[in-house]
Design a protein around this motif. Structure first.
Motif, PDB file in Angstrom:
ATOM      1  N   ARG A   1      -3.944   5.318  -1.362  1.00 15.85           N
ATOM      2  CA  ARG A   1      -4.297   3.942  -0.968  1.00 15.85           C
ATOM      3  C   ARG A   1      -3.401   3.396   0.145  1.00 15.85           C
ATOM      4  N   PHE A   2      -2.102   3.693   0.063  1.00 18.86           N
ATOM      5  CA  PHE A   2      -1.148   3.039   0.964  1.00 18.86           C
ATOM      6  C   PHE A   2      -0.403   3.996   1.891  1.00 18.86           C
ATOM      7  N   GLY A   3      -0.495   5.312   1.637  1.00 21.68           N
ATOM      8  CA  GLY A   3       0.233   6.268   2.446  1.00 21.68           C
ATOM      9  C   GLY A   3       1.568   6.633   1.832  1.00 21.68           C
ATOM     10  N   LEU A   4       2.142   7.738   2.280  1.00 16.82           N
ATOM     11  CA  LEU A   4       3.375   8.243   1.689  1.00 16.82           C
ATOM     12  C   LEU A   4       4.562   7.324   1.973  1.00 16.82           C
TER      13      LEU A   4
ATOM     14  N   ALA B   1      -9.620   0.750  -7.583  1.00 20.43           N
ATOM     15  CA  ALA B   1      -8.987   0.806  -6.265  1.00 20.43           C
ATOM     16  C   ALA B   1     -10.014   1.090  -5.169  1.00 20.43           C
ATOM     17  N   LYS B   2      -9.811   0.474  -4.008  1.00 16.24           N
ATOM     18  CA  LYS B   2     -10.731   0.620  -2.889  1.00 16.24           C
ATOM     19  C   LYS B   2     -10.268   1.715  -1.939  1.00 16.24           C
ATOM     20  N   PRO B   3     -11.148   2.182  -1.055  1.00 17.81           N
ATOM     21  CA  PRO B   3     -10.778   3.237  -0.100  1.00 17.81           C
ATOM     22  C   PRO B   3      -9.602   2.812   0.773  1.00 17.81           C
ATOM     23  N   PRO B   4      -8.826   3.793   1.305  1.00 17.36           N
ATOM     24  CA  PRO B   4      -7.689   3.475   2.171  1.00 17.36           C
ATOM     25  C   PRO B   4      -8.098   2.599   3.349  1.00 17.36           C
ATOM     26  N   GLY B   5      -7.289   1.595   3.638  1.00 14.91           N
ATOM     27  CA  GLY B   5      -7.547   0.710   4.762  1.00 14.91           C
ATOM     28  C   GLY B   5      -8.437  -0.463   4.448  1.00 14.91           C
TER      29      GLY B   5
END
Length: 220
Positions: A49-52, A109-113
């Motif tokens: 969701r948010f990146g590493l 949870a929604k897709p990244p971005g």
């Protein structure tokens, strides 16, 4: 004098933490922290969701929060846990309720971005505090302490146990968060993200079902 020195040597205590013990702790730690569970499912979801980079505080909270809990338990909290079985039962059901809520939020949870402005990854403090209400973390700590902490050298044993878990946990937490982050582009569609969320939420629910029947008491 020679006989006296030999007598003193004969009374020296053998070290309680041997190389074989350290290898055993490493092997068991790797087997427990790398397998799917609430922490790893949440880390993978956060990475997706948010990146590493944004998930690093969550990674450190898990990797360091659990060893701190092990350290405190090895120094004596585990005895309180054993003497008061009610604590285990309260933990079991309260933790199960929290994990089911987390599973529900993970499923949504929604897709990244596309996350809403209020959505953000867990902080270091949140991830560290979660270890104290995570039934799997308690079960792992109880199991390790029962097998490897004799109480002969409590501070040394606690430091070695928690240090090994910190090293292994850091690789595991980073790996699971990185796994989720690597899937960001693939999970850009709502359908794919829903499937991914369902798998991560399912892992958490399966853990809850297993832990409801687990024995959280230290082995006697």
């Amino acid at each position: 004098m020679r006989n006296g020195r030999e007598g003193l040597r004969s009374f020296k205590m053998e070290p309680t933490v041997t190389l074989e013990t350290i290898i055993g702790i490493f092997a068991l730690a790797a087997g427990t922290v790398w397998t799917p569970g609430p922490n790893n499912a949440m880390l993978a979801s956060s990475g997706a969701r948010f990146g590493l980079r944004a998930t690093v505080p969550h990674v450190l909270g898990v990797a360091l929060g659990f060893p701190v809990m092990c350290f405190v338990m090895a120094l004596g909290l585990g005895q309180v846990f054993e003497a008061q079985p009610l604590i285990g039962e309260v933990l079991r059901w309260a933790g199960a309720g929290m994990l089911l809520w987390i599973a529900w939020k993970t499923l949504q949870a929604k897709p990244p971005g596309t996350e809403a402005g209020s959505a953000k990854p867990w902080s270091f403090v949140q991830a560290s505090a979660f270890q104290w209400v995570n039934p799997k973390a308690w079960m792992m700590a109880v199991s390790m302490i029962s097998q490897f902490v004799t109480g002969t050298e409590p501070l040394r044993e606690a430091a070695i146990l928690s240090g090994i878990y910190a090293l292994v946990g850091l690789t595991s937490a980073t790996g699971w968060a990185g796994f989720g982050a690597a899937l960001q582009r693939f999970l850009s569609t709502r359908t794919r993200m829903l499937c991914f969320n369902a798998v991560m939420a399912g892992l958490i629910v399966l853990t809850v079902l297993a832990l409801l029947f687990a024995d959280l008491r230290p082995a006697g």
